[in-house]
Design an enzyme around this catalytic site. Sequence first.
Site, mmCIF file in Angstrom:
data_model
loop_
_atom_site.group_PDB
_atom_site.id
_atom_site.type_symbol
_atom_site.label_atom_id
_atom_site.label_comp_id
_atom_site.label_asym_id
_atom_site.label_seq_id
_atom_site.Cartn_x
_atom_site.Cartn_y
_atom_site.Cartn_z
ATOM 1 N N LYS A 67 -8.183 64.630 -34.897
ATOM 2 C CA LYS A 67 -8.504 63.894 -33.670
ATOM 3 C C LYS A 67 -8.776 64.817 -32.495
ATOM 4 O O LYS A 67 -9.619 64.526 -31.651
ATOM 5 C CB LYS A 67 -7.362 62.923 -33.313
ATOM 6 C CG LYS A 67 -7.343 61.696 -34.196
ATOM 7 C CD LYS A 67 -6.521 60.595 -33.576
ATOM 8 C CE LYS A 67 -6.529 59.341 -34.429
ATOM 9 N NZ LYS A 67 -5.627 58.315 -33.927
ATOM 10 N N LYS A 89 -13.000 58.301 -44.912
ATOM 11 C CA LYS A 89 -12.170 57.108 -44.721
ATOM 12 C C LYS A 89 -12.894 56.079 -43.839
ATOM 13 O O LYS A 89 -13.568 56.464 -42.886
ATOM 14 C CB LYS A 89 -10.879 57.578 -44.021
ATOM 15 C CG LYS A 89 -9.752 56.598 -44.012
ATOM 16 C CD LYS A 89 -8.545 57.193 -43.286
ATOM 17 C CE LYS A 89 -8.797 57.331 -41.808
ATOM 18 N NZ LYS A 89 -7.614 57.656 -41.011
ATOM 19 N N LYS A 112 -12.241 53.188 -37.419
ATOM 20 C CA LYS A 112 -12.721 52.544 -36.195
ATOM 21 C C LYS A 112 -13.657 53.454 -35.430
ATOM 22 O O LYS A 112 -14.472 52.997 -34.649
ATOM 23 C CB LYS A 112 -11.539 52.255 -35.258
ATOM 24 C CG LYS A 112 -10.531 51.299 -35.814
ATOM 25 C CD LYS A 112 -9.264 51.257 -34.947
ATOM 26 C CE LYS A 112 -8.175 50.519 -35.668
ATOM 27 N NZ LYS A 112 -6.921 50.408 -34.954
HETATM 28 P P1 TYM Z 1 -3.812 52.644 -37.335
HETATM 29 O O1 TYM Z 1 -3.828 51.726 -36.176
HETATM 30 O O2 TYM Z 1 -4.823 53.744 -37.385
HETATM 31 O O3 TYM Z 1 -3.987 51.816 -38.668
HETATM 32 C C1 TYM Z 1 -3.185 50.677 -38.935
HETATM 33 C C2 TYM Z 1 -2.852 50.639 -40.407
HETATM 34 O O4 TYM Z 1 -4.072 50.584 -41.183
HETATM 35 C C3 TYM Z 1 -4.036 51.607 -42.167
HETATM 36 N N1 TYM Z 1 -5.405 52.090 -42.392
HETATM 37 C C4 TYM Z 1 -5.998 52.134 -43.587
HETATM 38 N N2 TYM Z 1 -5.569 51.779 -44.806
HETATM 39 C C5 TYM Z 1 -6.442 51.932 -45.838
HETATM 40 N N3 TYM Z 1 -7.705 52.415 -45.689
HETATM 41 C C6 TYM Z 1 -8.179 52.793 -44.476
HETATM 42 N N4 TYM Z 1 -9.423 53.246 -44.340
HETATM 43 C C7 TYM Z 1 -7.306 52.650 -43.352
HETATM 44 N N5 TYM Z 1 -7.436 52.902 -42.028
HETATM 45 C C8 TYM Z 1 -6.266 52.565 -41.454
HETATM 46 C C9 TYM Z 1 -3.151 52.693 -41.573
HETATM 47 O O5 TYM Z 1 -2.623 53.537 -42.586
HETATM 48 C C10 TYM Z 1 -2.093 51.878 -40.884
HETATM 49 O O6 TYM Z 1 -1.083 51.484 -41.789
HETATM 50 N N6 TYM Z 1 0.029 55.688 -36.358
HETATM 51 C C11 TYM Z 1 -0.340 54.374 -36.878
HETATM 52 C C12 TYM Z 1 0.270 53.212 -36.099
HETATM 53 C C13 TYM Z 1 1.749 53.291 -35.924
HETATM 54 C C14 TYM Z 1 2.731 53.025 -36.917
HETATM 55 C C15 TYM Z 1 3.972 53.190 -36.259
HETATM 56 C C16 TYM Z 1 2.671 52.677 -38.271
HETATM 57 C C17 TYM Z 1 2.392 53.603 -34.773
HETATM 58 N N7 TYM Z 1 3.749 53.540 -34.967
HETATM 59 C C18 TYM Z 1 5.191 53.038 -36.962
HETATM 60 C C19 TYM Z 1 3.885 52.507 -38.950
HETATM 61 C C20 TYM Z 1 5.126 52.682 -38.304
HETATM 62 C C21 TYM Z 1 -1.852 54.236 -36.796
HETATM 63 O O7 TYM Z 1 -2.508 54.894 -36.021
HETATM 64 O O8 TYM Z 1 -2.363 53.230 -37.556
#
Ligand code: TYM
Length: 346
Positions: A114, A207, A210
Site C-alpha cells: 500500500k 487479487k 477495491k
Molecule cells: P478489507 O476491508 O480489505 O476486506 C474485508 C474482508 O474481505 C476479505 N477480502 C477478500 N477475500 C477473498 N478474496 C479477495 N479478493 C478479498 N479481498 C478482501 C478480507 O480478507 C477481509 O476479511 N484489515 C481488514 C479489516 C479489519 C479486520 C479487523 C478484519 C480491521 N480490523 C479485525 C478482521 C479483524 C481489511 O482491510 O479488510
Amino acid sequence: MTTQELVFSGVQPTGNLHLGNYLGAIVNFVKLQESHNCIYCVVDMHAITVWQDPADLTKATREVAAAFIAAGIDPREHIVFNQSQVSGHAELAWVFNCVARLGWLNRMTQFKEKAGKDRENASVGLYAYPNLMAADILVYRATHVPVGEDQKQHLELARDIAQKFNNDFSNEIRDNGFGAGQFFPQPEPLITGPATRVMSLRDGTKKMSKSDPSDYSRINLSDDADAIAQKIRKAKTDPEPLPGEEKGLESRPEADNLVGIYAALSGRSKADLLREFGGGQFSNFKANLVDLAVEKLGPVGAEMKRLTADPGYVDSVLIDGADRARVLADRTMNHVKDIVGFIRRR
Ligand code: TYM
C-alpha cells in the site's frame, strides 16, 4: 462449542464492496451466527489510514453496514457497529503500539504494497494499522476471526501481540485474577471455503480489489444484473476447454478463479463442477455462472439499495450496536488499565 468463543471481524468502508469481500468474508460471517456470538465492525478508523473524502466515508460506512444486513447478518441477535463509536479500539491500539516491535511491523507485506515506492509519505496510521487491527479483536477478547487469505499475516501479528502482552504483564495479570499470562486469547483466523482469495476478472494472478482502476476486474455488490453479466462475459480466460479434474486448473489462474467463484456461489465442490463442465467451452460455463451470480447477488444488491435509502435506520443500527459493543470493550479496558498500572475512576 463453548460459550467462551466469540467471533469478531471487520470490513473497511473504502470504495465498493466486491465479490472477494462477500465470498471471502461476509458469507462466512453469516454462517457463524448460527454457532457463535458475533461482532461485526465497519472499520472506519482503518479507512482513514489513506485519504478519504469525509462525505464518501460516511456513505461507505452505511453501505458496508447495509451489506452486512442485506447478506443476512442479524444486528439484533449479534452486534453490528462502526469502530470509531467505541473508544476502546483506539485506547487499546495505543497500548499495543507500545507492545508491538518495529521489526514486526516492518515485515507486513500489506504495508509495503500500500505504501509503494513513496514510503516516506505514507501515514503513520497506515504503518501502525496492524496494531489497531489487533486491538479491534482483543478489546473483545475475541477467539475466532473470519477473514480472507490476505489478512493472515495481520492475524499472526495479533497473536504475537496478545502473547507479548500476556508475558510482559504476567504478574499483574495474575494479581488481577486471571491465570498467569492468560489475559488475551490467541485469536484464531478462520480462512475457510473455496473463495478465500478471489482473483481479478482481468488477471488471475492479481487479487480482486477495491483499488484496481478497472471496474471490469471485480463484481461489486451494488452491480445490477446487466453489469454482472457483462463483467463475467468479458472475464479473461484461456483458449483451452475446461479440464475434467481439479489438477487441470493448475497454472490456469483465470479458469481456476472462475471455477472457484462458481463453487463458492453454488456451494458445490470444484471437482463436482468440473465433472459437469469439463471438456466444454468457457462460453457455456460463463452463461451458467451469470445466471447463478445474478440469482445470488441480485437480491443482496437490491436490499443494500433499499437500506441505504434509509440512512436513519442504518445509523440507528450502528448506534445500538456500538452501545452494546462499548459495554464489552470498556470491561476489557478497565482490566487493561489496571494491569498496565493506569489510575482510573472506580
Ligand atoms: P478489507 O476491508 O480489505 O476486506 C474485508 C474482508 O474481505 C476479505 N477480502 C477478500 N477475500 C477473498 N478474496 C479477495 N479478493 C478479498 N479481498 C478482501 C478480507 O480478507 C477481509 O476479511 N484489515 C481488514 C479489516 C479489519 C479486520 C479487523 C478484519 C480491521 N480490523 C479485525 C478482521 C479483524 C481489511 O482491510 O479488510
